[in-house]
Design a protein around this motif. Structure first.
Motif, short mmCIF file in Angstrom:
data_model
loop_
_atom_site.label_atom_id
_atom_site.label_comp_id
_atom_site.label_asym_id
_atom_site.label_seq_id
_atom_site.Cartn_x
_atom_site.Cartn_y
_atom_site.Cartn_z
N VAL A 237 2.17 13.13 6.25
CA VAL A 237 2.27 14.57 6.50
C VAL A 237 3.48 15.06 5.73
CG1 VAL A 237 2.64 16.37 8.22
CG2 VAL A 237 1.28 14.35 8.81
N GLY A 238 3.34 16.20 5.05
CA GLY A 238 4.50 16.71 4.32
C GLY A 238 4.32 18.13 3.83
N THR A 239 5.32 18.57 3.08
CA THR A 239 5.35 19.91 2.51
C THR A 239 5.83 19.83 1.07
OG1 THR A 239 5.87 20.89 4.66
CG2 THR A 239 6.31 22.24 2.72
N CYS A 240 5.12 20.49 0.18
CA CYS A 240 5.58 20.62 -1.20
C CYS A 240 6.32 21.95 -1.31
CB CYS A 240 4.41 20.58 -2.17
SG CYS A 240 4.89 20.84 -3.90
N HIS A 241 7.61 21.88 -1.61
CA HIS A 241 8.41 23.08 -1.84
C HIS A 241 8.33 23.41 -3.33
CE1 HIS A 241 10.21 22.83 2.21
NE2 HIS A 241 10.14 21.53 2.02
N ALA A 242 7.95 24.64 -3.64
CA ALA A 242 7.70 25.00 -5.03
C ALA A 242 7.96 26.49 -5.24
CB ALA A 242 6.25 24.66 -5.41
N THR A 243 7.85 26.92 -6.49
CA THR A 243 7.89 28.34 -6.81
C THR A 243 6.53 28.77 -7.34
OG1 THR A 243 8.75 27.82 -9.02
CG2 THR A 243 10.36 28.37 -7.33
N HIS A 244 6.19 30.01 -7.08
CA HIS A 244 4.91 30.55 -7.53
C HIS A 244 5.03 30.88 -9.02
CE1 HIS A 244 1.72 33.97 -7.24
NE2 HIS A 244 1.19 32.85 -7.69
N ALA A 245 4.61 29.91 -9.86
CA ALA A 245 4.86 29.99 -11.30
C ALA A 245 3.66 30.43 -12.12
CB ALA A 245 5.34 28.63 -11.80
N GLY A 246 2.47 30.45 -11.52
CA GLY A 246 1.27 30.82 -12.26
C GLY A 246 0.24 31.43 -11.33
N VAL B 88 0.84 -1.20 0.00
CA VAL B 88 0.00 0.00 0.00
C VAL B 88 0.87 1.25 0.00
CG1 VAL B 88 -1.62 1.34 1.40
CG2 VAL B 88 -2.01 -1.10 1.04
N LEU B 89 1.85 1.28 0.89
CA LEU B 89 2.73 2.45 0.96
C LEU B 89 3.63 2.53 -0.27
CD1 LEU B 89 2.92 4.72 2.95
CD2 LEU B 89 4.71 3.49 4.17
N ASP B 90 4.04 1.39 -0.80
CA ASP B 90 4.82 1.40 -2.04
C ASP B 90 4.06 2.10 -3.16
OD1 ASP B 90 6.98 0.07 -0.96
OD2 ASP B 90 6.34 -1.91 -1.63
N LEU B 91 2.77 1.77 -3.30
CA LEU B 91 1.95 2.38 -4.34
C LEU B 91 1.85 3.89 -4.15
CD1 LEU B 91 -0.16 2.11 -6.72
CD2 LEU B 91 -1.89 1.99 -4.91
N VAL B 92 1.59 4.32 -2.92
CA VAL B 92 1.40 5.74 -2.65
C VAL B 92 2.69 6.52 -2.88
CG1 VAL B 92 0.91 7.41 -0.83
CG2 VAL B 92 -0.55 5.40 -1.09
N LYS B 93 3.81 5.97 -2.45
CA LYS B 93 5.08 6.66 -2.66
C LYS B 93 5.42 6.75 -4.14
CE LYS B 93 7.34 5.93 1.80
NZ LYS B 93 8.56 5.45 2.49
N ASP B 94 5.11 5.71 -4.88
CA ASP B 94 5.33 5.74 -6.32
C ASP B 94 4.45 6.79 -6.98
OD1 ASP B 94 6.71 4.57 -8.61
OD2 ASP B 94 4.75 3.78 -9.20
N MET B 95 3.21 6.92 -6.50
CA MET B 95 2.30 7.94 -7.01
C MET B 95 2.84 9.34 -6.73
SD MET B 95 -0.07 10.30 -5.69
CE MET B 95 -0.42 9.59 -4.08
N GLU B 96 3.35 9.56 -5.52
CA GLU B 96 3.90 10.87 -5.18
C GLU B 96 5.07 11.22 -6.09
OE1 GLU B 96 6.46 11.98 -1.55
OE2 GLU B 96 4.45 12.63 -0.97
N ARG C 194 8.38 21.69 -8.33
CA ARG C 194 7.81 21.04 -7.14
C ARG C 194 8.72 19.94 -6.60
NH1 ARG C 194 4.52 21.55 -11.02
NH2 ARG C 194 4.72 19.38 -11.66
N ARG C 195 8.87 19.97 -5.28
CA ARG C 195 9.59 18.90 -4.58
C ARG C 195 8.77 18.52 -3.34
NH1 ARG C 195 12.97 18.80 -0.29
NH2 ARG C 195 13.22 21.08 -0.27
N PHE C 196 8.31 17.28 -3.31
CA PHE C 196 7.49 16.81 -2.19
C PHE C 196 8.40 16.26 -1.09
CE2 PHE C 196 4.65 16.69 -5.82
CZ PHE C 196 3.47 17.21 -5.30
N ASP C 197 8.28 16.85 0.08
CA ASP C 197 9.06 16.44 1.24
C ASP C 197 8.09 15.87 2.27
OD1 ASP C 197 10.91 16.07 3.23
OD2 ASP C 197 11.09 18.19 3.75
N THR C 198 7.88 14.57 2.22
CA THR C 198 6.94 13.90 3.11
C THR C 198 7.71 13.32 4.28
OG1 THR C 198 5.50 13.40 1.23
CG2 THR C 198 5.13 12.16 3.26
N THR C 199 7.43 13.82 5.48
CA THR C 199 8.25 13.49 6.65
C THR C 199 7.67 12.38 7.51
OG1 THR C 199 7.15 15.29 7.84
CG2 THR C 199 9.25 15.79 6.77
N ILE C 200 6.38 12.11 7.41
CA ILE C 200 5.73 11.09 8.23
C ILE C 200 4.89 10.20 7.32
CG2 ILE C 200 4.16 10.62 10.15
CD1 ILE C 200 4.82 13.48 11.15
N TRP C 201 5.10 8.90 7.41
CA TRP C 201 4.31 7.93 6.65
C TRP C 201 3.69 6.92 7.62
CZ3 TRP C 201 3.44 8.51 1.55
CH2 TRP C 201 4.36 9.23 0.78
#
Length: 315
Positions: free
Chosen positions: A79-88, A4-12, A62-69
């Protein structure tokens, strides 16, 4: 880590790489159940048009930084944070190129090898604040936080000695009873880390004065309904809603005893037999919406399509 977690991490990873075909990870009839301002999408097409594409357009690099699984049965959560730039364009704010932090909490239910249901809270109010727009116009409860820089608590123990779910479910029962003294369930220096508009409370005293007491005063006849709990290691998590009546004016809206629904998502870390850390998202914009307002001024990503409230997660 299981399948289950393998699938979700691959999706992310696929989202981070801007994959255009998401069908390997999502069922065609899956439900994306977001907070106010984000919306509820029924089916993969609605999700792509009403969330995935606008998100990609607004937030670049975009860079997804997920700290808790967490993984429990056919469910995963994070739980996590997407680090990104305001592009649009974001809610009427043209691209600035600024770096942004987009905080998220997700629950996923997997059926037949793909995602069938995704409960999510994305802190769009926090994104707006980083771009200079306080959607709560100074009325958020984070104004109750002390205006000082404080250090993070950190881990003091060796994990949970008690069953995490037993601790948090006993705590929720105490909140349901309106117990005044909740020290039985929380370390004195625990951290309550919430979304924009709710605040960051360091220690039990700040939590009581800056959240628990105002919450009890504003919202009467409280009934907490959490349809799903899960745990992994020393963490437990749930999502649900508190059904209540509005007893005090809320963000400038007069209280007349209106019945409201307060959606929440919680993650708790247990040390010994008490809560050491509580990462929480309380959907304040949803409360305002139920009371006839719109903190996003019609610019949220939740109203671009008719919402099918009859659609349910996979059984």
């Amino acid at each position: 880590m299981g399948p289950v977690l393998d699938l979700v991490k691959d999706m992310e990873l696929a989202l981070g790489q801007s994959e255009t075909d998401l069908s390997p990870w999502f069922r065609e009839d899956f439900i994306w159940d977001g907070n106010a301002g984000c919306g509820r999408k029924t089916g993969l097409r609605e999700f792509e048009q009403g969330w995935y594409l606008p998100f990609r357009d607004a937030f670049g690099d975009r860079r997804f930084d997920t700290t808790i699984w967490l993984e429990d049965g056919d469910w995963a959560a994070c739980v996590g944070t997407c680090h990104a730039t305001h592009a649009g364009d974001f809610m009427g704010i043209p691209a600035t190129g600024r770096p942004l932090e987009v905080r998220y909490i997700d629950f996923w239910q997997i059926k037949e090898g793909r995602i069938a249901y995704n409960k999510v809270n994305v802190d769009l109010a926090g994104v707006a604040a980083q771009l200079g727009w306080d959607v709560f116009d100074g009325k958020g409860w984070d104004r109750l936080d002390p205006p000082v820089t404080r250090l993070w608590r950190g881990k003091h123990g060796q994990g949970a000695a008690a069953n995490p779910l037993e601790v948090v479910q006993s705590m929720e029962a105490a909140l349901q009873r309106s117990d005044v003294d909740v020290s039985e369930f929380f370390h004195e220096d625990f951290i309550w880390d919430a979304n924009y508009g709710c605040g960051l409370k360091h220690g039990l005293a700040e939590f009581e004065s800056g959240w628990y007491e105002p919450f009890r005063a504003h919202f009467g006849n409280r009934d907490f309904v959490s349809p799903h709990f899960m745990q992994t290691g020393d963490w437990a998590a749930c999502f649900g809603a508190c059904f209540a009546t509005l007893e005090r004016d809320f963000m400038g809206i007069k209280a007349t005893g209106q019945k409201i629904r307060i959606p929440y998502i919680d993650f708790w870390r247990i040390e010994g037999t008490k809560i050491a850390e509580n990462i929480v998202r309380v959907d304040f914009p949803s409360i305002v919406e139920q009371l006839g307002g719109d903190v996003f001024g019609g610019k949220g990503w939740g109203s671009e399509m008719p919402v099918d409230l009859s659609a349910k997660p996979a059984a």
